[in-house]
Design an enzyme around this catalytic site. Structure first.
Site, short mmCIF file in Angstrom:
data_model
loop_
_atom_site.label_atom_id
_atom_site.label_comp_id
_atom_site.label_asym_id
_atom_site.label_seq_id
_atom_site.Cartn_x
_atom_site.Cartn_y
_atom_site.Cartn_z
CE LYS A 75 66.98 41.76 60.70
NZ LYS A 75 65.74 41.09 60.27
CD GLU A 107 64.97 41.36 54.69
OE1 GLU A 107 66.16 41.05 54.51
OE2 GLU A 107 64.49 41.63 55.82
#
Length: 213
Positions: free
Chosen positions: A133, A45
């Site tokens: 997350k 990411e």
């Protein structure tokens, strides 16, 4: 249980690690990504705090078509929309940005919303996030915190992030995390060959322990 997240996040099955690419220098960020991919990591990411993040995402997708390249640290819908235009294959926010959900769903791109408290985690999940997350997880005890969260929320896929060292990866996965996000700790103090060995060891341990979803 909400259906479909396992399929949408299937890119995490071979190795439940997300490598965070972050730097004030775009060329350094690309070098980081090159090192991670060379070590065997296949899910990266690129944080939107990195200059030219959109261009980096496009470059990495062209350079490494076998990898899944996402965009992270998305704080506004404008950032999220720009990441979608850049071709991000998954989207990550550091906060519980429920207003992101219609944008991600319309584009059919997986969305991982940030949260820390039980209330935020439930809000993110019920609003439509594909996973949550848990950030910054180490500030609240790491694996012990995830283990406690799994008791009331066994159906919510959790991805801990924030200051996680290699020694905590397997404990977090055994505690119930579906994957781990790692940044500077990935290669801190490791040579390229040592990083490769570490990645392969985690892959082997996951297979031996039957960790996965």
């Amino acid at each position: 249980m909400k259906e479909g997240w396992q399929q949408r996040l299937r890119f995490l099955r071979p190795l439940p690690l997300i490598a965070v690419v972050r730097s004030a220098d775009p060329m350094v960020a690309i070098a980081q990504a090159d090192r991670y991919v060379s070590a065997g990591l296949t899910c990266l990411e690129v944080t939107w705090t990195t200059p030219d993040a959109a261009a980096i995402i496009r470059h990495l997708q062209q350079q490494y078509p076998h990898c899944t390249i996402g965009a992270a640290t998305l704080r506004t819908t404008a950032m999220l929309d720009a990441a979608l235009v850049a071709g991000a294959q998954f989207l990550v926010s550091p906060h519980t940005a429920v207003d992101f959900i219609p944008h991600a769903q319309a584009a059919h791109v997986p969305l991982i919303l940030g949260a820390l408290t039980p209330t935020e985690i439930v809000q993110a999940w019920q609003a439509g996030a594909d996973a949550v997350k848990v950030f910054p997880v180490m500030a609240l005890g790491g694996a012990a915190y995830v283990r406690m969260l799994r008791q009331p929320f066994p159906d919510i896929p959790l991805i801990p992030c924030g200051g996680i060292p290699w020694s905590e990866v397997i404990p977090l996965l055994r505690a119930g995390a579906i994957a781990i996000g790692m940044g500077s700790q990935l290669s801190q103090g490791l040579t390229p060959s040592e990083l490769t060995t570490q990645v392969h060891q985690i892959r082997h341990e996951c297979q031996q322990l039957g960790i996965g979803f």
